[in-house]
Design a protein around this motif. Structure first.
Motif, mmCIF file in Angstrom:
data_model
loop_
_atom_site.group_PDB
_atom_site.id
_atom_site.type_symbol
_atom_site.label_atom_id
_atom_site.label_comp_id
_atom_site.label_asym_id
_atom_site.label_seq_id
_atom_site.Cartn_x
_atom_site.Cartn_y
_atom_site.Cartn_z
ATOM 1 N N VAL A 52 0.832 -1.204 0.000
ATOM 2 C CA VAL A 52 0.000 0.000 0.000
ATOM 3 C C VAL A 52 0.869 1.258 0.000
ATOM 4 O O VAL A 52 0.636 2.199 -0.772
ATOM 5 N N ILE A 53 1.893 1.286 0.837
ATOM 6 C CA ILE A 53 2.772 2.462 0.897
ATOM 7 C C ILE A 53 3.567 2.611 -0.398
ATOM 8 O O ILE A 53 3.713 3.718 -0.929
ATOM 9 N N GLU A 54 4.078 1.530 -0.928
ATOM 10 C CA GLU A 54 4.836 1.595 -2.176
ATOM 11 C C GLU A 54 3.960 2.091 -3.333
ATOM 12 O O GLU A 54 4.403 2.887 -4.154
ATOM 13 N N MET A 55 2.717 1.637 -3.389
ATOM 14 C CA MET A 55 1.804 2.088 -4.445
ATOM 15 C C MET A 55 1.457 3.565 -4.256
ATOM 16 O O MET A 55 1.377 4.321 -5.227
ATOM 17 N N ALA A 56 1.258 3.994 -3.016
ATOM 18 C CA ALA A 56 0.940 5.405 -2.759
ATOM 19 C C ALA A 56 2.107 6.302 -3.160
ATOM 20 O O ALA A 56 1.906 7.372 -3.737
ATOM 21 N N TRP A 57 3.342 5.874 -2.879
ATOM 22 C CA TRP A 57 4.519 6.664 -3.254
ATOM 23 C C TRP A 57 4.682 6.734 -4.766
ATOM 24 O O TRP A 57 5.317 7.640 -5.284
ATOM 25 N N THR A 58 4.149 5.777 -5.470
ATOM 26 C CA THR A 58 4.238 5.780 -6.925
ATOM 27 C C THR A 58 3.082 6.562 -7.553
ATOM 28 O O THR A 58 3.286 7.341 -8.486
ATOM 29 N N ILE A 59 1.888 6.375 -7.056
ATOM 30 C CA ILE A 59 0.701 6.962 -7.674
ATOM 31 C C ILE A 59 0.552 8.456 -7.346
ATOM 32 O O ILE A 59 0.179 9.246 -8.221
ATOM 33 N N ALA A 60 0.857 8.866 -6.128
ATOM 34 C CA ALA A 60 0.675 10.268 -5.738
ATOM 35 C C ALA A 60 1.474 11.235 -6.612
ATOM 36 O O ALA A 60 0.907 12.221 -7.109
ATOM 37 N N PRO A 61 2.773 11.021 -6.852
ATOM 38 C CA PRO A 61 3.487 11.948 -7.740
ATOM 39 C C PRO A 61 2.957 11.928 -9.172
ATOM 40 O O PRO A 61 2.933 12.964 -9.841
ATOM 41 N N CYS A 62 2.518 10.762 -9.639
ATOM 42 C CA CYS A 62 1.954 10.686 -10.995
ATOM 43 C C CYS A 62 0.695 11.536 -11.106
ATOM 44 O O CYS A 62 0.507 12.250 -12.097
ATOM 45 N N ILE A 63 -0.148 11.485 -10.103
ATOM 46 C CA ILE A 63 -1.370 12.291 -10.121
ATOM 47 C C ILE A 63 -1.035 13.774 -10.081
ATOM 48 O O ILE A 63 -1.620 14.582 -10.817
ATOM 49 N N MET A 64 -0.057 14.157 -9.250
ATOM 50 C CA MET A 64 0.331 15.569 -9.175
ATOM 51 C C MET A 64 0.874 16.075 -10.506
ATOM 52 O O MET A 64 0.537 17.170 -10.953
ATOM 53 N N VAL A 65 1.706 15.272 -11.159
ATOM 54 C CA VAL A 65 2.260 15.683 -12.451
ATOM 55 C C VAL A 65 1.153 15.793 -13.493
ATOM 56 O O VAL A 65 1.119 16.743 -14.272
ATOM 57 N N LEU A 66 0.245 14.843 -13.517
ATOM 58 C CA LEU A 66 -0.861 14.910 -14.470
ATOM 59 C C LEU A 66 -1.732 16.145 -14.245
ATOM 60 O O LEU A 66 -2.163 16.792 -15.209
ATOM 61 N N LEU A 67 -1.985 16.488 -12.991
ATOM 62 C CA LEU A 67 -2.787 17.682 -12.704
ATOM 63 C C LEU A 67 -2.077 18.963 -13.123
ATOM 64 O O LEU A 67 -2.719 19.923 -13.557
ATOM 65 N N LEU A 68 -0.755 18.994 -13.011
ATOM 66 C CA LEU A 68 -0.019 20.184 -13.408
ATOM 67 C C LEU A 68 0.169 20.280 -14.921
ATOM 68 O O LEU A 68 0.261 21.370 -15.471
ATOM 69 N N VAL A 69 0.219 19.149 -15.598
ATOM 70 C CA VAL A 69 0.462 19.153 -17.040
ATOM 71 C C VAL A 69 -0.830 19.268 -17.838
ATOM 72 O O VAL A 69 -0.818 19.728 -18.975
ATOM 73 N N TRP A 70 -1.949 18.902 -17.254
ATOM 74 C CA TRP A 70 -3.213 18.869 -17.995
ATOM 75 C C TRP A 70 -3.564 20.195 -18.684
ATOM 76 O O TRP A 70 -3.976 20.192 -19.839
#
Length: 75
Positions: A48-66
């Motif tokens: 769960v922690i490993e997935m959160a560390w991977t998914i959270a930055p991806c979501i932030m980058v997608l929100l900034l690039v959209w």
């Protein structure tokens, strides 16, 4: 909104995200240091922690690039 205003708004948003994440990091580090306890747990095997560390930055980058993607690719 012209291009210059959009760039300024995007820069302010990025600086805000940077400032908030840096402040959170400092606060958590200070709080952990004040406790004086050494953590004995190993959380690197937690999926769960490993997935959160991977998914959270991806979501932030997608929100900034959209907004940029919308300008260039959407007709």
């Amino acid at each position: 909104m012209n291009e210059l205003d959009f760039r300024w708004a995007l820069m302010v948003l990025c600086l805000l995200v940077l400032g908030l994440s840096f402040a959170a990091l400092l606060w958590v580090s200070w709080r952990h240091h004040r406790r004086g306890q050494v953590a004995q747990g190993n959380f690197h095997s937690s999926l769960v922690i490993e997935m959160a560390w991977t998914i959270a930055p991806c979501i932030m980058v997608l929100l900034l690039v959209w907004p940029i993607v919308r300008i260039f690719w959407v007709p």
